[in-house]
Design a protein around this motif. Structure first.
Motif, PDB file in Angstrom:
ATOM      1  N   THR A  30       6.400  42.062  29.842  1.00 27.58           N
ATOM      2  CA  THR A  30       7.282  41.536  30.881  1.00 27.58           C
ATOM      3  C   THR A  30       6.632  40.404  31.663  1.00 27.58           C
ATOM      4  O   THR A  30       5.427  40.187  31.602  1.00 27.58           O
ATOM      5  CB  THR A  30       7.701  42.643  31.865  1.00 27.58           C
ATOM      6  OG1 THR A  30       6.525  43.219  32.440  1.00 27.58           O
ATOM      7  CG2 THR A  30       8.534  43.706  31.185  1.00 27.58           C
ATOM      8  N   ASN A  31       7.474  39.715  32.438  1.00 27.67           N
ATOM      9  CA  ASN A  31       7.045  38.543  33.198  1.00 27.67           C
ATOM     10  C   ASN A  31       6.590  38.851  34.612  1.00 27.67           C
ATOM     11  O   ASN A  31       5.799  38.129  35.173  1.00 27.67           O
ATOM     12  CB  ASN A  31       8.186  37.526  33.275  1.00 27.67           C
ATOM     13  CG  ASN A  31       8.544  37.002  31.918  1.00 27.67           C
ATOM     14  OD1 ASN A  31       7.678  36.782  31.091  1.00 27.67           O
ATOM     15  ND2 ASN A  31       9.831  36.815  31.685  1.00 27.67           N
ATOM     16  N   LYS A  81      14.338  36.442  26.362  1.00 20.98           N
ATOM     17  CA  LYS A  81      13.275  35.874  27.176  1.00 20.98           C
ATOM     18  C   LYS A  81      11.999  35.851  26.361  1.00 20.98           C
ATOM     19  O   LYS A  81      11.700  36.796  25.656  1.00 20.98           O
ATOM     20  CB  LYS A  81      12.992  36.723  28.417  1.00 20.98           C
ATOM     21  CG  LYS A  81      14.069  36.743  29.442  1.00 20.98           C
ATOM     22  CD  LYS A  81      13.621  37.616  30.588  1.00 20.98           C
ATOM     23  CE  LYS A  81      14.672  37.741  31.662  1.00 20.98           C
ATOM     24  NZ  LYS A  81      14.240  38.609  32.733  1.00 20.98           N
ATOM     25  N   SER A  84       5.822  36.274  28.926  1.00 21.27           N
ATOM     26  CA  SER A  84       4.714  35.462  29.406  1.00 21.27           C
ATOM     27  C   SER A  84       3.849  36.320  30.311  1.00 21.27           C
ATOM     28  O   SER A  84       4.165  37.462  30.582  1.00 21.27           O
ATOM     29  CB  SER A  84       5.228  34.231  30.149  1.00 21.27           C
ATOM     30  OG  SER A  84       5.930  34.616  31.305  1.00 21.27           O
ATOM     31  N   GLU A  86       1.844  37.220  33.846  1.00 21.37           N
ATOM     32  CA  GLU A  86       1.731  37.068  35.289  1.00 21.37           C
ATOM     33  C   GLU A  86       0.386  37.661  35.667  1.00 21.37           C
ATOM     34  O   GLU A  86       0.046  38.750  35.222  1.00 21.37           O
ATOM     35  CB  GLU A  86       2.843  37.846  35.996  1.00 21.37           C
ATOM     36  CG  GLU A  86       2.723  37.785  37.501  1.00 21.37           C
ATOM     37  CD  GLU A  86       3.810  38.607  38.157  1.00 21.37           C
ATOM     38  OE1 GLU A  86       3.443  39.534  38.917  1.00 21.37           O
ATOM     39  OE2 GLU A  86       4.980  38.346  37.921  1.00 21.37           O
ATOM     40  N   SER A 113      -0.901  38.438  25.966  1.00 22.51           N
ATOM     41  CA  SER A 113       0.464  38.042  26.309  1.00 22.51           C
ATOM     42  C   SER A 113       0.945  36.852  25.488  1.00 22.51           C
ATOM     43  O   SER A 113       2.141  36.620  25.376  1.00 22.51           O
ATOM     44  CB  SER A 113       0.575  37.727  27.804  1.00 22.51           C
ATOM     45  OG  SER A 113      -0.058  36.502  28.096  1.00 22.51           O
TER      46      SER A 113
END
Length: 169
Positions: A30-31, A81, A84, A86, A113
């Protein structure tokens, strides 16, 4: 044979005991925090739905990984999506690590990631010290395929980390 209705208490205990599996998968796929929470809930929902059908012919954690990874990959595909990274601000939960260890771990997760969805899953399971047989069972592939993919993934991670180190000021 009809599946039995799941026992809420047993299921809650199962999730509580193994929530680190779900957290690791949500972190890699998840982002941000909100997306992690959403994916965590979606994984729990899918685990709940499939819980009555768990046949106990595999370890419970193998089944959980399989459901969680399939849910993560399906959710990302459905939302179209690209995953990416974080920065892991809340990674201070690990008390015994030095600052250098935390930075290395963050660099590793950053590199992970950047891998494709399947490679992320395989390396995550390997880092969890799952055997090649367990990884193959979770991923629905052969032990030989896992072995070959892990060699390639490790090379790719080494390349990504080396390039990151070169780019640092």
């Amino acid at each position: 044979m009809t599946p039995q209705k799941p026992n809420k208490k047993d299921f809650s205990t199962l999730i509580e005991k193994n929530q680190s599996i779900i957290h690791k998968i949500t972190m890699v796929y998840t982002n941000g925090w909100t997306d992690r929470e959403d994916l965590f809930q979606e994984i729990c929902l899918q685990l709940w739905k499939s819980y009555p059908n768990f046949r106990e012919d595999a370890k419970i954690t193998t089944w959980m990984y399989r459901v969680a990874l399939n849910t993560a990959i399906s959710t990302i595909r459905r939302n179209s999506k690209a995953p990416s990274f974080e920065p892991l601000r809340d990674f201070d939960r690990i008390d015994d690590e030095t600052q250098n260890d935390k930075e290395q771990l963050q660099t590793l997760y950053n590199a992970i990631s950047k891998l494709n969805r399947i490679d992320k899953a395989i390396i995550l399971l390997w880092l969890e010290e799952k055997s090649y047989d367990e990884i193959a069972a979770i991923m629905g592939t052969s032990k030989k395929n896992v072995s070959v993919k892990l060699v390639r993934i490790k090379r790719k991670l080494e390349e990504l980390i080396t390039n990151t180190e070169i780019q640092k000021p």
